[in-house]
Design a protein around this motif. Structure first.
Motif, short mmCIF file in Angstrom:
data_model
loop_
_atom_site.label_atom_id
_atom_site.label_comp_id
_atom_site.label_asym_id
_atom_site.label_seq_id
_atom_site.Cartn_x
_atom_site.Cartn_y
_atom_site.Cartn_z
N LYS A 53 0.85 -1.19 0.00
CA LYS A 53 0.00 0.00 0.00
C LYS A 53 0.88 1.24 0.00
O LYS A 53 1.98 1.24 0.55
CB LYS A 53 -0.92 0.01 1.22
CG LYS A 53 -2.00 -1.05 1.20
CD LYS A 53 -2.95 -0.88 2.38
CE LYS A 53 -4.05 -1.93 2.33
NZ LYS A 53 -5.01 -1.78 3.46
N GLU A 111 0.52 5.65 0.29
CA GLU A 111 -0.31 6.85 0.45
C GLU A 111 0.50 8.07 0.05
O GLU A 111 1.69 8.17 0.37
CB GLU A 111 -0.80 6.98 1.90
CG GLU A 111 -1.83 5.94 2.29
CD GLU A 111 -2.53 6.26 3.60
OE1 GLU A 111 -2.15 7.28 4.23
OE2 GLU A 111 -3.44 5.51 4.00
N GLU A 119 -0.01 12.55 -1.18
CA GLU A 119 -0.86 13.72 -1.31
C GLU A 119 -0.45 14.49 -2.56
O GLU A 119 0.73 14.69 -2.83
CB GLU A 119 -0.75 14.61 -0.08
CG GLU A 119 -1.31 13.97 1.19
CD GLU A 119 -1.24 14.89 2.39
OE1 GLU A 119 -0.55 15.95 2.29
OE2 GLU A 119 -1.85 14.58 3.42
N GLU A 167 -7.48 2.65 -4.04
CA GLU A 167 -8.29 2.08 -2.96
C GLU A 167 -9.11 3.14 -2.23
O GLU A 167 -10.30 2.94 -1.96
CB GLU A 167 -7.41 1.35 -1.96
CG GLU A 167 -8.19 0.61 -0.89
CD GLU A 167 -7.30 -0.13 0.08
OE1 GLU A 167 -7.44 -1.36 0.19
OE2 GLU A 167 -6.45 0.52 0.73
N ARG A 168 -8.50 4.29 -1.93
CA ARG A 168 -9.21 5.35 -1.20
C ARG A 168 -8.76 6.71 -1.71
O ARG A 168 -7.61 6.89 -2.13
CB ARG A 168 -8.95 5.27 0.31
CG ARG A 168 -9.38 3.96 0.96
CD ARG A 168 -9.10 3.96 2.46
NE ARG A 168 -10.03 4.81 3.18
CZ ARG A 168 -11.23 4.41 3.62
NH1 ARG A 168 -11.62 3.17 3.39
NH2 ARG A 168 -12.02 5.23 4.28
N ASN A 172 -9.06 10.68 -0.20
CA ASN A 172 -9.46 11.51 0.95
C ASN A 172 -10.26 10.69 1.97
O ASN A 172 -11.31 11.12 2.47
CB ASN A 172 -10.28 12.72 0.48
CG ASN A 172 -9.42 13.74 -0.23
OD1 ASN A 172 -8.20 13.62 -0.29
ND2 ASN A 172 -10.05 14.75 -0.80
N ASP A 173 -9.77 9.49 2.25
CA ASP A 173 -10.36 8.57 3.24
C ASP A 173 -11.74 8.06 2.83
O ASP A 173 -12.46 7.48 3.66
CB ASP A 173 -10.44 9.24 4.62
CG ASP A 173 -9.06 9.55 5.18
OD1 ASP A 173 -8.14 8.74 4.96
OD2 ASP A 173 -8.90 10.61 5.83
N VAL A 174 -12.13 8.24 1.58
CA VAL A 174 -13.39 7.69 1.06
C VAL A 174 -13.07 6.42 0.28
O VAL A 174 -12.23 6.44 -0.62
CB VAL A 174 -14.12 8.70 0.15
CG1 VAL A 174 -15.40 8.08 -0.41
CG2 VAL A 174 -14.44 9.98 0.93
N ASP A 175 -13.73 5.33 0.63
CA ASP A 175 -13.47 4.04 0.00
C ASP A 175 -13.93 4.05 -1.46
O ASP A 175 -15.06 4.40 -1.77
CB ASP A 175 -14.21 2.94 0.76
CG ASP A 175 -13.79 1.54 0.34
OD1 ASP A 175 -12.86 1.42 -0.48
OD2 ASP A 175 -14.39 0.56 0.84
N LYS A 219 -5.64 13.27 -1.10
CA LYS A 219 -4.92 12.18 -0.45
C LYS A 219 -5.32 10.86 -1.11
O LYS A 219 -6.48 10.49 -1.13
CB LYS A 219 -5.25 12.14 1.04
CG LYS A 219 -4.51 11.06 1.81
CD LYS A 219 -4.88 11.11 3.29
CE LYS A 219 -4.18 10.03 4.08
NZ LYS A 219 -4.58 10.06 5.52
N ARG A 252 -4.76 6.68 -1.52
CA ARG A 252 -4.19 5.42 -1.05
C ARG A 252 -4.21 4.46 -2.23
O ARG A 252 -5.26 4.12 -2.76
CB ARG A 252 -4.97 4.80 0.10
CG ARG A 252 -4.34 3.47 0.58
CD ARG A 252 -5.22 2.73 1.56
NE ARG A 252 -5.30 3.44 2.83
CZ ARG A 252 -6.06 3.02 3.85
NH1 ARG A 252 -6.81 1.94 3.71
NH2 ARG A 252 -6.08 3.71 4.97
#
Length: 238
Positions: A23, A25, A27, A72-73, A75-78, A101, A103
């Motif tokens: 994985k 991450e 920005e 996968e995501r 801004n923390d939204v799946d 952001k 992921r």
């Protein structure tokens, strides 16, 4: 990625076998309407980076982001379970100047280690102009080259490939998703419409209504289709 969804692989094609890797991450600062990612999906809820536009914000983030990575995501939204159009539209609607952001899941890069090495003394066959040679992989790991039939010409009534490609390019530039089947379906609706307003109405009466295309995009799609059909755009294959 285009070759993956086709019925055969020709010489010059690249096969992406996505084995889940690490994985990652990162920005990215959004400096334009789109961050420069062209997104495709595998039809079962996973979206991938298909292309990266040169000079874009995503291009400046290389090598942290690259073709073939699974998104996968955001801004923390799946994003798992979403279509490529939904993911691309989500990115487009984020405010310019905001921080995005991501992921990403990198593909496990280990090569095709199970394929037997090329045997000495076997010369490569001549490849025809139509690229009608294909590689077939056997269960024991060996590979053979076979001649395949010349691709069929477009059937009467089908949308010419040039128009589909032009519509698909507009989707890439406007939103950042690439899907030839979607582009072909949109062309078929455009062919049944006499005005862009009528096309908006017809789209809402089909399965394509779930995409909720903005009217601005539909007007551009209809205009491009009309220009090509009337000879003002790219030439149409006879």
């Amino acid at each position: 990625m285009d070759a993956v969804v086709s019925s055969q692989l020709n010489f010059g094609d690249i096969l992406f076998l996505h084995v889940r890797g690490e994985k990652r991450e990162l920005e990215i600062q959004k400096t334009d309407k789109i961050i420069g990612l062209t997104i495709s999906d595998n039809g079962i809820g996973k979206c991938f980076v298909k292309k990266i536009r040169p000079g874009s914000a995503a291009d400046l983030a290389r090598p942290a982001v690259a073709e073939g990575m699974h998104i996968e995501r955001i801004n923390d939204v799946d994003m798992v379970g979403k279509r490529h159009y939904d993911v691309a539209l989500f990115l487009r609607e984020l405010p310019i100047g905001s921080t995005v952001k991501l992921r990403l899941i990198c593909p496990f890069e280990n090569g095709l280690t199970k394929i037997n090495p090329r045997q000495e003394g076997i010369s490569s066959p001549k490849i025809g102009d139509n690229g009608a040679m294909t590689i077939r992989f056997k269960a024991n790991g060996s590979a053979v080259v076979q001649q395949v039939a010349e691709p069929n010409k477009e059937k009467e009534g089908e949308v010419p490939a040039e128009i589909v490609a032009a519509i698909n390019k507009l989707f890439e530039e406007y939103i950042g998703c690439s899907d030839e089947e979607l582009s072909r379906s949109v062309c078929e609706v455009a062919a049944m419409s006499n005005t862009p307003v009528e096309m908006v109405t017809k789209l809402r009466e089909t399965e394509l209504a779930s995409f909720s295309f903005p009217d601005e995009l539909v007007f551009d799609l209809y205009g491009l289709y009309s220009d090509i059909k009337s000879g003002r755009g790219i030439p149409v294959k006879q």
